[in-house]
Design a protein around this motif. Sequence first.
Motif, mmCIF file in Angstrom:
data_model
loop_
_atom_site.group_PDB
_atom_site.id
_atom_site.type_symbol
_atom_site.label_atom_id
_atom_site.label_comp_id
_atom_site.label_asym_id
_atom_site.label_seq_id
_atom_site.Cartn_x
_atom_site.Cartn_y
_atom_site.Cartn_z
ATOM 1 N N GLY A 11 62.683 71.870 59.353
ATOM 2 C CA GLY A 11 63.750 72.061 58.376
ATOM 3 C C GLY A 11 63.994 73.487 57.932
ATOM 4 N N HIS A 12 62.932 74.181 57.494
ATOM 5 C CA HIS A 12 63.205 75.496 56.913
ATOM 6 C C HIS A 12 63.596 76.534 57.950
ATOM 7 N N HIS A 13 63.370 76.249 59.224
ATOM 8 C CA HIS A 13 63.806 77.206 60.237
ATOM 9 C C HIS A 13 65.316 77.220 60.409
ATOM 10 N N LEU A 14 65.999 76.178 59.901
ATOM 11 C CA LEU A 14 67.470 76.246 59.849
ATOM 12 C C LEU A 14 67.913 77.426 58.993
ATOM 13 N N LEU A 15 67.123 77.739 57.969
ATOM 14 C CA LEU A 15 67.444 78.862 57.087
ATOM 15 C C LEU A 15 66.999 80.185 57.709
ATOM 16 N N CYS A 16 65.796 80.197 58.260
ATOM 17 C CA CYS A 16 65.250 81.444 58.818
ATOM 18 C C CYS A 16 66.138 81.992 59.937
ATOM 19 N N LEU A 17 66.743 81.096 60.706
ATOM 20 C CA LEU A 17 67.608 81.554 61.788
ATOM 21 C C LEU A 17 68.797 82.348 61.254
ATOM 22 N N LEU A 18 69.285 81.963 60.077
ATOM 23 C CA LEU A 18 70.485 82.610 59.525
ATOM 24 C C LEU A 18 70.255 84.090 59.243
ATOM 25 N N THR A 19 69.046 84.430 58.811
ATOM 26 C CA THR A 19 68.759 85.808 58.396
ATOM 27 C C THR A 19 67.893 86.548 59.417
ATOM 28 N N TYR A 20 67.689 85.948 60.557
ATOM 29 C CA TYR A 20 66.766 86.522 61.544
ATOM 30 C C TYR A 20 67.355 87.787 62.176
ATOM 31 N N GLU A 75 56.698 71.167 52.287
ATOM 32 C CA GLU A 75 57.600 71.001 51.152
ATOM 33 C C GLU A 75 58.838 71.886 51.322
ATOM 34 N N ARG A 76 58.617 73.068 51.874
ATOM 35 C CA ARG A 76 59.759 73.966 52.155
ATOM 36 C C ARG A 76 60.709 73.307 53.151
ATOM 37 N N ASP A 77 60.147 72.609 54.142
ATOM 38 C CA ASP A 77 60.983 71.887 55.111
ATOM 39 C C ASP A 77 61.813 70.815 54.416
ATOM 40 N N ALA A 111 76.574 79.382 52.116
ATOM 41 C CA ALA A 111 75.725 78.698 51.132
ATOM 42 C C ALA A 111 74.473 79.512 50.837
ATOM 43 N N TYR A 112 73.897 80.105 51.893
ATOM 44 C CA TYR A 112 72.690 80.926 51.685
ATOM 45 C C TYR A 112 73.022 82.111 50.783
ATOM 46 N N ALA A 113 74.113 82.804 51.086
ATOM 47 C CA ALA A 113 74.495 83.982 50.294
ATOM 48 C C ALA A 113 74.775 83.616 48.843
ATOM 49 N N ALA A 120 64.252 76.497 48.361
ATOM 50 C CA ALA A 120 63.429 76.275 49.555
ATOM 51 C C ALA A 120 62.700 77.551 49.970
ATOM 52 N N CYS A 121 63.265 78.695 49.643
ATOM 53 C CA CYS A 121 62.694 79.987 50.049
ATOM 54 C C CYS A 121 61.790 80.591 48.984
ATOM 55 N N ALA A 122 61.677 79.917 47.847
ATOM 56 C CA ALA A 122 61.083 80.539 46.660
ATOM 57 C C ALA A 122 59.676 81.083 46.890
ATOM 58 N N LEU A 123 58.873 80.397 47.688
ATOM 59 C CA LEU A 123 57.485 80.831 47.862
ATOM 60 C C LEU A 123 57.257 81.613 49.147
ATOM 61 N N CYS A 124 58.339 82.010 49.782
ATOM 62 C CA CYS A 124 58.200 82.696 51.074
ATOM 63 C C CYS A 124 58.132 84.203 50.870
ATOM 64 N N GLU A 125 57.206 84.826 51.591
ATOM 65 C CA GLU A 125 57.002 86.275 51.462
ATOM 66 C C GLU A 125 58.211 87.088 51.928
ATOM 67 N N TRP A 126 59.045 86.468 52.760
ATOM 68 C CA TRP A 126 60.182 87.196 53.320
ATOM 69 C C TRP A 126 61.430 87.114 52.433
ATOM 70 N N GLN A 127 61.348 86.397 51.329
ATOM 71 C CA GLN A 127 62.576 86.106 50.585
ATOM 72 C C GLN A 127 63.361 87.352 50.147
ATOM 73 N N PRO A 128 62.700 88.404 49.635
ATOM 74 C CA PRO A 128 63.496 89.584 49.235
ATOM 75 C C PRO A 128 64.301 90.155 50.406
ATOM 76 N N LEU A 129 63.667 90.223 51.575
ATOM 77 C CA LEU A 129 64.366 90.752 52.746
ATOM 78 C C LEU A 129 65.530 89.826 53.138
ATOM 79 N N CYS A 130 65.272 88.521 53.185
ATOM 80 C CA CYS A 130 66.322 87.577 53.584
ATOM 81 C C CYS A 130 67.493 87.613 52.600
ATOM 82 N N ARG A 131 67.177 87.729 51.320
ATOM 83 C CA ARG A 131 68.235 87.785 50.315
ATOM 84 C C ARG A 131 69.097 89.042 50.517
HETATM 85 S S1 SF4 Z 1 62.990 83.480 52.768
HETATM 86 FE FE1 SF4 Z 1 61.468 82.692 54.228
HETATM 87 S S2 SF4 Z 1 61.982 80.506 54.475
HETATM 88 FE FE2 SF4 Z 1 63.764 81.523 53.559
HETATM 89 S S3 SF4 Z 1 65.065 82.094 55.282
HETATM 90 FE FE3 SF4 Z 1 63.783 83.863 54.836
HETATM 91 S S4 SF4 Z 1 62.000 83.669 56.200
HETATM 92 FE FE4 SF4 Z 1 63.015 81.657 56.112
#
Ligand code: SF4
Length: 153
Positions: A11-20, A75-77, A111-113, A120-131
């Motif tokens: 599930g959560h990789h649907l989100l990770c792909l968007l910001t990859y 849970e993130r999934d 939706a992500y923006a 779903a991303c709240a506890l992920c270490e990458w969240q600041p970068l993805c945001r």
């Molecule tokens: S914050 Fe983490 S879970 Fe969310 S899209 Fe980025 S890498 Fe994926």
Amino acid sequence: MAGDGTVRLRGHHLLCLLTYRGLGYSPAFVRGMTAIAARLAAGATAEIVEGADDICAPLCAEQQHPHCHEATVPERDRQALTLVAAALGRPLGTGDRLVLDENIRARLRAAYAAGAFAPACALCEWQPLCRDIAAGGYRETLFHAAAAVTSPR
Ligand code: SF4
């Protein structure tokens, strides 16, 4: 990867792909995720699975990072699937299959923006970068760039 070319996706990789943007845990992980992003953007079917998928299973095999085994990840999934389903206006759960065409990708990017997936991303270490990547219009993201190549406008 299933024998029919279907990409197994948690599930959560649907989100990770968007910001990859080609960043990840190891060179092998990046190579694999880049290839999967390209396959999905080119029209491969994704099948939602629980647990390790075609993106992170190679990482587990390397045994360099316990990401797959963190208690927060399932849970993130679940949160991601619930929020993506709401954004797309359709049910989405384990075993469901979908093609992440540009229409779906654009709706998910918007939706992500807008912050719809932040829980779903709240506890992920990458969240600041993805945001930041989302706020910056997804520049240099590979899933976005692949869409521009396969769907000329
Ligand atoms: S914050 Fe983490 S879970 Fe969310 S899209 Fe980025 S890498 Fe994926």
